[in-house]
Design an enzyme around this catalytic site. Structure first.
Site, PDB file in Angstrom:
ATOM      1  N   LYS A  46      50.542  49.152 119.548  1.00  0.00           N
ATOM      2  CA  LYS A  46      51.677  48.269 119.307  1.00  0.00           C
ATOM      3  C   LYS A  46      52.964  49.065 119.188  1.00  0.00           C
ATOM      4  CE  LYS A  46      54.014  44.572 118.044  1.00  0.00           C
ATOM      5  NZ  LYS A  46      53.900  43.843 116.792  1.00  0.00           N
ATOM      6  N   HIS A  76      47.530  37.972 117.093  1.00  0.00           N
ATOM      7  CA  HIS A  76      48.612  38.732 116.422  1.00  0.00           C
ATOM      8  C   HIS A  76      48.639  38.306 114.949  1.00  0.00           C
ATOM      9  CE1 HIS A  76      52.936  40.468 116.563  1.00  0.00           C
ATOM     10  NE2 HIS A  76      52.655  40.203 115.281  1.00  0.00           N
ATOM     11  N   HIS A 120      54.713  37.567 120.409  1.00  0.00           N
ATOM     12  CA  HIS A 120      55.477  36.459 119.813  1.00  0.00           C
ATOM     13  C   HIS A 120      56.753  36.133 120.575  1.00  0.00           C
ATOM     14  CE1 HIS A 120      57.446  39.895 118.028  1.00  0.00           C
ATOM     15  NE2 HIS A 120      56.553  40.060 117.088  1.00  0.00           N
ATOM     16  N   HIS A 132      56.746  44.588 120.460  1.00  0.00           N
ATOM     17  CA  HIS A 132      57.721  43.748 119.751  1.00  0.00           C
ATOM     18  C   HIS A 132      59.010  43.850 120.561  1.00  0.00           C
ATOM     19  CE1 HIS A 132      59.520  41.938 116.017  1.00  0.00           C
ATOM     20  NE2 HIS A 132      60.593  42.269 116.711  1.00  0.00           N
ATOM     21  N   HIS A 182      49.060  39.778 110.673  1.00  0.00           N
ATOM     22  CA  HIS A 182      49.318  40.829 109.686  1.00  0.00           C
ATOM     23  C   HIS A 182      48.373  40.634 108.510  1.00  0.00           C
ATOM     24  CE1 HIS A 182      52.960  42.237 111.736  1.00  0.00           C
ATOM     25  NE2 HIS A 182      53.051  40.971 112.105  1.00  0.00           N
ATOM     26  N   ASP A 209      51.279  35.576 114.431  1.00  0.00           N
ATOM     27  CA  ASP A 209      52.237  36.412 113.703  1.00  0.00           C
ATOM     28  C   ASP A 209      52.289  35.984 112.237  1.00  0.00           C
ATOM     29  OD1 ASP A 209      53.963  38.468 113.266  1.00  0.00           O
ATOM     30  OD2 ASP A 209      55.728  37.455 114.076  1.00  0.00           O
TER      31      ASP A 209
HETATM   32  C1  NCD Z   1      56.336  40.780 110.564  1.00  0.00           C
HETATM   33  C2  NCD Z   1      55.879  41.372 109.224  1.00  0.00           C
HETATM   34  O1  NCD Z   1      56.262  40.837 108.185  1.00  0.00           O
HETATM   35  O2  NCD Z   1      55.156  42.367 109.234  1.00  0.00           O
HETATM   36  N1  NCD Z   1      57.483  39.952 110.328  1.00  0.00           N
HETATM   37  C3  NCD Z   1      57.941  38.962 111.118  1.00  0.00           C
HETATM   38  O3  NCD Z   1      59.008  38.410 110.830  1.00  0.00           O
HETATM   39  N2  NCD Z   1      57.286  38.546 112.175  1.00  0.00           N
HETATM   40  C4  NCD Z   1      56.599  41.851 111.547  1.00  0.00           C
HETATM   41  C5  NCD Z   1      56.750  41.372 112.954  1.00  0.00           C
HETATM   42  O4  NCD Z   1      55.777  40.992 113.616  1.00  0.00           O
HETATM   43  O5  NCD Z   1      57.872  41.367 113.452  1.00  0.00           O
HETATM   44 ZN    ZN Z   2      53.988  40.408 113.789  1.00  0.00          ZN
END
Ligand code: NCD
Ligand code: ZN
Length: 330
Positions: free
Chosen positions: A94, A12, A165, A131, A14, A237
Site C-alpha cells: 500500500k 480495504h 477508495h 491512496h 483498518h 475503508d
Molecule cells: C484512514 C485511517 O484513519 O487510517 N482514514 C480515512 O479517512 N480514510 C486512512 C485512509 O485510508 O486514508
Molecule cells: Zn483506508
C-alpha cells in the site's frame, strides 16, 4: 424479502492494534469472510518481521473466526530480497503519499523516485494499492492524482494497481481506460456528498480522506457499483477512531462502518433494483481480480429494520442512531 451472500469480502479495512483491534476485528468477522488489512499503524507495517507480528495480533483478536486477513505492507524503498520474502505473506503493498492521511508521514514524497520498486513489484507479481491524492486543494486531490495513475498504469503495464477508495467520476472512467487499474469504493462514498459532511451542521463522523465529493461524483460511483463494474470492489475503508479524536478540534479522518456495511448496501442496491449485482460487488469481483479463495461463509440479510448503535465501545459508527430498512439475520 431476503438475500443470501456468499463469502463477502471487505477489500480495504483498518484494524488498528491493541484494544481497538480487539474491538473491531471481530465486528468485521461477523459479516465478512476476509478483507484487506491496511498497514498504517504507528510505526507502519513496513518489514516482514513487523508484518508477521501484526498477523499474529490479528489472528489472536479474531479468536478462530472464519475470516482471512489479507495482509499489506506499507510502501517504502524495498530491496528485491525483501519483496521476495514478503510475497507469500501479502496481497499487495500500500502506497501512501507522505502526509496524505492518518499515519502516512513516512509515505512516498516523489513517485518517480520509486520506479525501481514498482518495476520489481511488476516483475514479481505483487499488486500495488494506492491512496490516490495529491497535496492540492482538497476537492481536487483525487482528480489531480489521476495523472499519477495514468503514469503508473502505462509505465508498468503488468503491475496490478488498485485505486483505493475512489471518490470521483474521473477515477471511475480510468477503470475502462487502463487494463491494469482496478478500484475499491466505500459504501459511504456511494451515499454521501460533501454536503452531508459540512453542508449543514458539521458531522465529524462522516469526515474522511478522501473527502466526500459532488453529487455527480457520487452518481458515477453509484452507477458503477450498482452494475457491479467488473473492476470495482467493495472496500469499506472502515477507519475507527475513538470519540475523543473525532469530536474535537482537529478531528481525525475516518468513518467507521465495519458492522453496518452489508445492511447499508442491501438497502442501497434494493432501492435501485440491483440486488442481483450485490454478490459480484461484495465478493466475486474481488475474488477474480485478486485470485483469492476466502473461507466459505453464507450471510443472509432481510428487509427488516435495524437501528445503528450509538457506539461500539469508544467508536461512533456512521449514521449512529438511524434506523435502516435491512439487517443481517444472525
Ligand atoms: C484512514 C485511517 O484513519 O487510517 N482514514 C480515512 O479517512 N480514510 C486512512 C485512509 O485510508 O486514508
Ligand atoms: Zn483506508
Amino acid at each position: 424479502m431476503t438475500i443470501t451472500l456468499s463469502s463477502p469480502l471487505d477489500m480495504h479495512i483498518h484494524f488498528r492494534q491493541d484494544a481497538m483491534l480487539d474491538l473491531v476485528a471481530p465486528l468485521s468477522a461477523l459479516h465478512f469472510a476476509g478483507g484487506v488489512i491496511m498497514p498504517n499503524l504507528i510505526p507502519p507495517v513496513n518489514s516482514v518481521d513487523r508484518l508477521l507480528w501484526y498477523r499474529g495480533e490479528i489472528d489472536r483478536a479474531l479468536a478462530g473466526a472464519a475470516f482471512e486477513p489479507y495482509m499489506t505492507l506499507f510502501f517504502r524503498d524495498y530491496s528485491e530480497e525483501e519483496l521476495i520474502a514478503a510475497k507469500p505473506h501479502i496481497i499487495g503493498i500500500k502506497l501512501y503519499p507522505a502526509g496524505a492521511t492518518t499515519n502516512s508521514d513516512s509515505g512516498v514524497r516523489e513517485i518517480t523516485a520509486m520506479n525501481h520498486v514498482f518495476a520489481m513489484m511488476e516483475h514479481h507479481g505483487i499488486p500495488l494499492l494506492v491512496h490516490g491524492e495529491t497535496h492540492g486543494f482538497v476537492m481536487d486531490r483525487e482528480r489531480e492524482f489521476c495523472e499519477v495513475y495514468r503514469y503508473l498504469a502505462t509505465t508498468f503495464p503488468r503491475l496490478q494497481i488498485t485505486m483505493e477508495h475512489i471518490t470521483t467520476a474521473d477515477a471511475v472512467s480510468l477503470l475502462d481506460e487502463f487494463e491494469n487499474l482496478r478500484a475499491t469504493v466505500t459504501p459511504h462514498h456511494l451515499m454521501i456528498t460533501l454536503d452531508d459532511v459540512v453542508g449543514g451542521l458539521m458531522n465529524p463522523h462522516l469526515f474522511c480522506k478522501p473527502i466526500a465529493k459532488r453529487p455527480e461524483d457520487r452518481e458515477a460511483l453509484l452507477q458503477a457499483a450498482l452494475r457491479a463494474h467488473p473492476k470495482l470492489m467493495l472496500g469499506s475503508d472502515s477507519a475507527p477512531h475513538p470519540l475523543d479524536k473525532k469530536e474535537c478540534p482537529g478531528c481525525a479522518a475516518g468513518v467507521f462502518t465495519a458492522p453496518i456495511q452489508l445492511p447499508l448496501l442491501a438497502d442501497l442496491f434494493d432501492r435501485h433494483d440491483s440486488l442481483h449485482n450485490l454478490q459480484a460487488f461484495v465478493s466475486d469481483n474481488a475474488r477474480r481480480l485478486y485470485g483469492v479463495q476466502p473461507p466459505e461463509r453464507i450471510v443472509t440479510l432481510e428487509r427488516s429494520p435495524m437501528t445503528i448503535p450509538d457506539s461500539y465501545g469508544p467508536v461512533v459508527p456512521m449514521w449512529a442512531g438511524r434506523t435502516i430498512p435491512w439487517s443481517v439475520v444472525s
